[in-house]
Design a protein around this motif. Structure first.
Motif, PDB file in Angstrom:
ATOM      1  N   GLU A 269     -11.520   0.683   3.606  1.00  8.56           N
ATOM      2  CA  GLU A 269     -11.074  -0.402   4.549  1.00  8.56           C
ATOM      3  C   GLU A 269      -9.897   0.054   5.320  1.00  8.56           C
ATOM      4  O   GLU A 269      -9.544  -0.706   6.380  1.00  8.56           O
ATOM      5  CB  GLU A 269     -10.880  -1.732   3.786  1.00  8.56           C
ATOM      6  CG  GLU A 269      -9.715  -1.549   2.678  1.00  8.56           C
ATOM      7  CD  GLU A 269     -10.104  -1.288   1.218  1.00  8.56           C
ATOM      8  OE1 GLU A 269      -9.317  -1.513   0.484  1.00  8.56           O
ATOM      9  OE2 GLU A 269     -11.121  -0.525   1.302  1.00  8.56           O
TER      10      GLU A 269
ATOM     11  N   LEU B 155     -14.264   6.538  -1.949  1.00 11.42           N
ATOM     12  CA  LEU B 155     -13.293   6.676  -1.162  1.00 11.42           C
ATOM     13  C   LEU B 155     -13.695   7.625   0.166  1.00 11.42           C
ATOM     14  O   LEU B 155     -14.736   8.362   0.186  1.00 11.42           O
ATOM     15  CB  LEU B 155     -12.168   7.480  -1.527  1.00 11.42           C
ATOM     16  CG  LEU B 155     -11.415   6.948  -2.965  1.00 11.42           C
ATOM     17  CD1 LEU B 155     -10.417   7.861  -3.467  1.00 11.42           C
ATOM     18  CD2 LEU B 155     -10.673   5.687  -2.489  1.00 11.42           C
ATOM     19  N   TRP B 156     -13.082   7.196   1.387  1.00  9.94           N
ATOM     20  CA  TRP B 156     -13.234   7.933   2.394  1.00  9.94           C
ATOM     21  C   TRP B 156     -12.585   9.136   2.619  1.00  9.94           C
ATOM     22  O   TRP B 156     -11.444   9.278   2.399  1.00  9.94           O
ATOM     23  CB  TRP B 156     -13.027   7.091   3.930  1.00  9.94           C
ATOM     24  CG  TRP B 156     -13.430   7.684   4.951  1.00  9.94           C
ATOM     25  CD1 TRP B 156     -14.732   7.429   5.739  1.00  9.94           C
ATOM     26  CD2 TRP B 156     -12.728   8.656   5.745  1.00  9.94           C
ATOM     27  NE1 TRP B 156     -14.537   8.290   7.073  1.00  9.94           N
ATOM     28  CE2 TRP B 156     -13.638   8.860   7.074  1.00  9.94           C
ATOM     29  CE3 TRP B 156     -11.288   9.230   5.701  1.00  9.94           C
ATOM     30  CZ2 TRP B 156     -13.128   9.672   8.165  1.00  9.94           C
ATOM     31  CZ3 TRP B 156     -11.046   9.982   6.927  1.00  9.94           C
ATOM     32  CH2 TRP B 156     -12.016  10.412   8.084  1.00  9.94           C
TER      33      TRP B 156
ATOM     34  N   VAL C 211      -4.896   8.647  -5.433  1.00 12.91           N
ATOM     35  CA  VAL C 211      -5.584   7.403  -4.885  1.00 12.91           C
ATOM     36  C   VAL C 211      -6.865   7.115  -5.729  1.00 12.91           C
ATOM     37  O   VAL C 211      -7.220   5.998  -5.855  1.00 12.91           O
ATOM     38  CB  VAL C 211      -6.075   8.173  -3.313  1.00 12.91           C
ATOM     39  CG1 VAL C 211      -7.033   6.986  -2.604  1.00 12.91           C
ATOM     40  CG2 VAL C 211      -4.973   8.485  -2.630  1.00 12.91           C
TER      41      VAL C 211
ATOM     42  N   CYS D 298      -8.830   8.027   1.763  1.00  9.72           N
ATOM     43  CA  CYS D 298      -8.105   6.856   1.757  1.00  9.72           C
ATOM     44  C   CYS D 298      -9.363   5.694   0.950  1.00  9.72           C
ATOM     45  O   CYS D 298     -10.568   6.003   1.193  1.00  9.72           O
ATOM     46  CB  CYS D 298      -7.611   6.142   2.804  1.00  9.72           C
ATOM     47  SG  CYS D 298      -8.713   6.139   4.272  1.00  9.72           S
ATOM     48  N   ARG D 299      -8.823   4.476   1.069  1.00 12.12           N
ATOM     49  CA  ARG D 299      -9.739   3.351   0.462  1.00 12.12           C
ATOM     50  C   ARG D 299     -10.350   3.131   1.939  1.00 12.12           C
ATOM     51  O   ARG D 299      -9.958   3.058   2.986  1.00 12.12           O
ATOM     52  CB  ARG D 299      -8.899   1.963   0.166  1.00 12.12           C
ATOM     53  CG  ARG D 299      -8.459   2.330  -1.355  1.00 12.12           C
ATOM     54  CD  ARG D 299      -7.504   1.113  -1.698  1.00 12.12           C
ATOM     55  NE  ARG D 299      -7.689  -0.071  -0.958  1.00 12.12           N
ATOM     56  CZ  ARG D 299      -6.671  -0.835  -0.543  1.00 12.12           C
ATOM     57  NH1 ARG D 299      -5.251  -0.590  -1.007  1.00 12.12           N
ATOM     58  NH2 ARG D 299      -6.819  -1.874   0.053  1.00 12.12           N
TER      59      ARG D 299
ATOM     60  N   PRO E 168       0.936  -1.276   0.047  1.00 10.43           N
ATOM     61  CA  PRO E 168       0.029   0.018   0.035  1.00 10.43           C
ATOM     62  C   PRO E 168       0.943   1.097  -0.026  1.00 10.43           C
ATOM     63  O   PRO E 168       2.172   1.284   0.823  1.00 10.43           O
ATOM     64  CB  PRO E 168      -0.648  -0.046   1.432  1.00 10.43           C
ATOM     65  CG  PRO E 168      -0.794  -1.564   1.671  1.00 10.43           C
ATOM     66  CD  PRO E 168       0.389  -2.094   1.176  1.00 10.43           C
TER      67      PRO E 168
ATOM     68  N   THR F 183      -9.572   2.980   6.634  1.00 12.48           N
ATOM     69  CA  THR F 183      -9.855   4.113   7.226  1.00 12.48           C
ATOM     70  C   THR F 183      -9.417   4.284   8.720  1.00 12.48           C
ATOM     71  O   THR F 183      -8.748   4.787   9.407  1.00 12.48           O
ATOM     72  CB  THR F 183     -11.295   4.761   7.080  1.00 12.48           C
ATOM     73  OG1 THR F 183     -11.638   4.726   6.064  1.00 12.48           O
ATOM     74  CG2 THR F 183     -11.827   5.886   7.988  1.00 12.48           C
TER      75      THR F 183
ATOM     76  N   LYS G 233     -16.241   8.317  -6.084  1.00 12.71           N
ATOM     77  CA  LYS G 233     -15.558   7.172  -6.517  1.00 12.71           C
ATOM     78  C   LYS G 233     -15.372   6.162  -5.355  1.00 12.71           C
ATOM     79  O   LYS G 233     -14.780   5.107  -5.097  1.00 12.71           O
ATOM     80  CB  LYS G 233     -14.260   7.563  -6.987  1.00 12.71           C
ATOM     81  CG  LYS G 233     -14.248   8.369  -8.067  1.00 12.71           C
ATOM     82  CD  LYS G 233     -14.894   8.164  -9.416  1.00 12.71           C
ATOM     83  CE  LYS G 233     -14.658   9.059 -10.282  1.00 12.71           C
ATOM     84  NZ  LYS G 233     -15.493   8.447 -11.543  1.00 12.71           N
TER      85      LYS G 233
ATOM     86  N   ASP H  42      -3.149   4.549  -2.118  1.00 13.75           N
ATOM     87  CA  ASP H  42      -4.004   3.960  -1.218  1.00 13.75           C
ATOM     88  C   ASP H  42      -4.707   4.904  -0.184  1.00 13.75           C
ATOM     89  O   ASP H  42      -5.764   4.677   0.219  1.00 13.75           O
ATOM     90  CB  ASP H  42      -3.660   2.521  -0.545  1.00 13.75           C
ATOM     91  CG  ASP H  42      -3.216   1.443  -1.436  1.00 13.75           C
ATOM     92  OD1 ASP H  42      -4.183   0.721  -1.986  1.00 13.75           O
ATOM     93  OD2 ASP H  42      -1.979   1.404  -1.660  1.00 13.75           O
ATOM     94  N   ALA H  43      -3.691   5.779  -0.008  1.00 14.75           N
ATOM     95  CA  ALA H  43      -4.213   6.703   0.947  1.00 14.75           C
ATOM     96  C   ALA H  43      -3.407   8.025   0.877  1.00 14.75           C
ATOM     97  O   ALA H  43      -2.071   8.110   0.399  1.00 14.75           O
ATOM     98  CB  ALA H  43      -3.950   6.575   2.328  1.00 14.75           C
TER      99      ALA H  43
ATOM    100  N   GLY I 118      -5.798   4.634  -8.431  1.00 19.25           N
ATOM    101  CA  GLY I 118      -5.325   3.457  -7.974  1.00 19.25           C
ATOM    102  C   GLY I 118      -3.684   3.430  -7.920  1.00 19.25           C
ATOM    103  O   GLY I 118      -3.142   2.401  -7.604  1.00 19.25           O
TER     104      GLY I 118
END
Length: 253
Positions: free
Chosen positions: A241, A213-214, A182, A238-239, A145, A243, A211, A188-189, A185
């Motif tokens: 998962e 994302l958080w 991010v 970030c993605r 990541p 967070t 999209k 990841d953050a 792709g």
């Protein structure tokens, strides 16, 4: 033209202007950055006055007369995000931001576009999938990541965040470029705590949220726009998962 389409068109048009200025003006460095800011801002302000005369505008490069605080709709724009990178030959990590805030529902972003002119692409706040590609990052993404941070003002928790997700840190230019890394792709953050303003994050957040994302503050709270004080110093994109692990680190800083 609806608001999303207009945001995308304006960001793209400003990007084209900036590329032409970069290629033909003979300017470099701070001189190019200053000229780009002024020319891009002129285009965006003129077009918004023509297309949405009843809306207010908050721009990094225009005086804030505070009339926007009583407006129903406010465009939040950054004519050149990453002025330093724009002035440096060969850099693609700069952007144009165009976002729209509405007072409905207590205040929310309802449209946004981020142009990456050097890559000839503009992202808007739709839910269409994006095929991961390289281009913004200096090196292709590997299996680890990746956390992107400011090259000039990396937060103290950059490496702890990367450690928390078993990843690595990469420096990059503008806020829009890092956020779109991010989205694309390539990372990841994106974490930031070195100081920003509403125009730095409004459009990137609108696109990133669309999209999936958080997006939020480093303490886990929500981002708020069209405030009296436009200072909005920190940001996490970030993605989803990741967070919980990221906020556990950033909120303790």
């Amino acid at each position: 033209m609806d608001d999303r389409a207009l945001a995308g068109e304006l960001a793209t048009a400003a990007g084209h202007l900036l590329l032409e200025l970069r290629a033909t003006s003979g300017l470099t460095g701070k001189d190019l950055g200053k000229a780009g800011d002024l020319r891009s801002n002129d285009l965006l302000m003129r077009r918004l006055a023509e297309e949405r005369p009843d809306d207010a505008v908050l721009s990094e490069e225009s005086a804030d007369d505070k009339s926007r605080l009583g407006a129903q709709r406010v465009w939040i724009v950054d004519p050149v995000d990453g002025t330093r990178e724009y002035g440096m030959h060969g850099h693609a990590d700069w952007a144009v931001h165009v976002a729209l805030w509405s007072a409905d529902g207590g205040g929310t972003l309802i449209a946004g576009a981020v142009a990456l002119p050097a890559l000839a692409v503009t992202y808007v706040d739709d839910d269409l999938p994006i095929t991961p590609t390289d281009g913004l990052a200096s090196t292709p993404k590997g299996e680890l990541p990746r956390v992107v941070v400011s090259g000039s003002r990396p937060p103290a928790f950059s490496q702890p965040v990367a450690d928390a997700i078993g990843g690595e840190v990469l420096s990059m230019g503008s806020a829009g470029a890092k956020a779109m890394a991010v989205v694309r792709g390539e990372a990841d953050a994106y974490v930031h705590a070195g100081g920003q303003y509403e125009w730095d994050s409004a459009a990137p957040v609108a696109v990133a949220q669309a999209k999936g994302l958080w997006c939020g503050r480093i303490d886990g709270s929500s981002l708020a726009y069209n405030r009296d004080d436009t200072y909005l110093p920190d940001l996490v994109i970030c993605r989803p998962e990741l967070t919980e692990r990221i906020i556990a680190v950033t909120s303790a800083s």
